[in-house]
Design an enzyme around this catalytic site. Structure first.
Site: not given
Length: 214
Positions: A174-176, A197, A141-144, A32
């Site tokens: 991508d995401g969660g 994560s 923009g941010f993980g988790g 990323d």
């Protein structure tokens, strides 16, 4: 087979080579790249991609969350990216086409990315040109962040278009992505899952990667 692309955003950057070796049963290393302008966070750039290239033979899936990516795609290819994805929202349609052409001229695979609020139809001008479409299931923009299940109709619509227009194209989310959401993504038509994560916080990383394949 469903492919897994662990995001090194959730890795320990002080031990990045070790943490890349820990995901060797996956299919891609998802990198990323954030510039602090297209998204509010800043992560890594070209020198880190070049360093990663030296320590793994895994394909590098480089997700550019940067403004005007046409300026940099060639340098990321030269640094060792195998697949470079650019956001359709990051520039004009003309320049996104130009970015895709530059990636292909370097002999690499190209993809386009959609933010959650961007309609599925935004991929249509590029669908026949790319090897991958990435649908964000969180705000980039941010993980988790929490998985956005309401993105699944978008994934399903794009899968339908891919089958008609470009059957070889991969469809990534991508995401969660986690054990409780992976099947939802696969059922909607995704065949590449990015997970950060959910992979790196697992007690047994190879088992978690196998679990995410559905």
């Amino acid at each position: 087979m469903v492919k897994i692309a662990p995001s090194i955003l959730s890795a320990d950057f002080a031990n990045l080579e070790r943490d890349i070796q820990r995901i060797e049963t996956a299919d891609y290393v998802h990198v990323d790249v954030m510039d602090g302008m297209f998204v509010p966070n800043i992560t890594i750039g070209i020198p880190v991609v070049a360093s990663i290239r030296k320590v793994t033979k895994m394909p590098l899936d480089v997700h550019l969350m940067i403004v005007e990516p046409v300026r940099y795609v060639e340098r990321f290819c030269d640094a060792g990216a195998d697949l470079v994805t650019v956001h359709v929202e990051a520039d004009t349609e003309e320049n996104i086409h130009a970015a895709i052409a530059k990636i292909h001229a370097k002999g690499k695979r190209a993809g386009v990315v959609l933010k959650p609020k961007t309609p599925a139809e935004a991929v249509l001008p590029f669908l026949k040109e790319v090897e991958l479409v990435l649908v964000m299931t969180v705000e980039p923009g941010f993980g988790g962040q929490k998985f956005m299940a309401d993105m699944m109709p978008k994934v399903a619509a794009i899968r339908t278009w891919i089958e008609t227009e470009n059957p070889a194209c991969e469809l990534e989310v991508d995401g969660g992505v986690a054990p409780d959401t992976c099947k939802t993504c696969i059922d909607a038509g995704a065949n590449v899952l990015v997970a950060g994560s959910a992979v790196y916080k697992a007690a047994d990383i190879p088992a978690r990667i196998a679990e995410l394949r559905g």
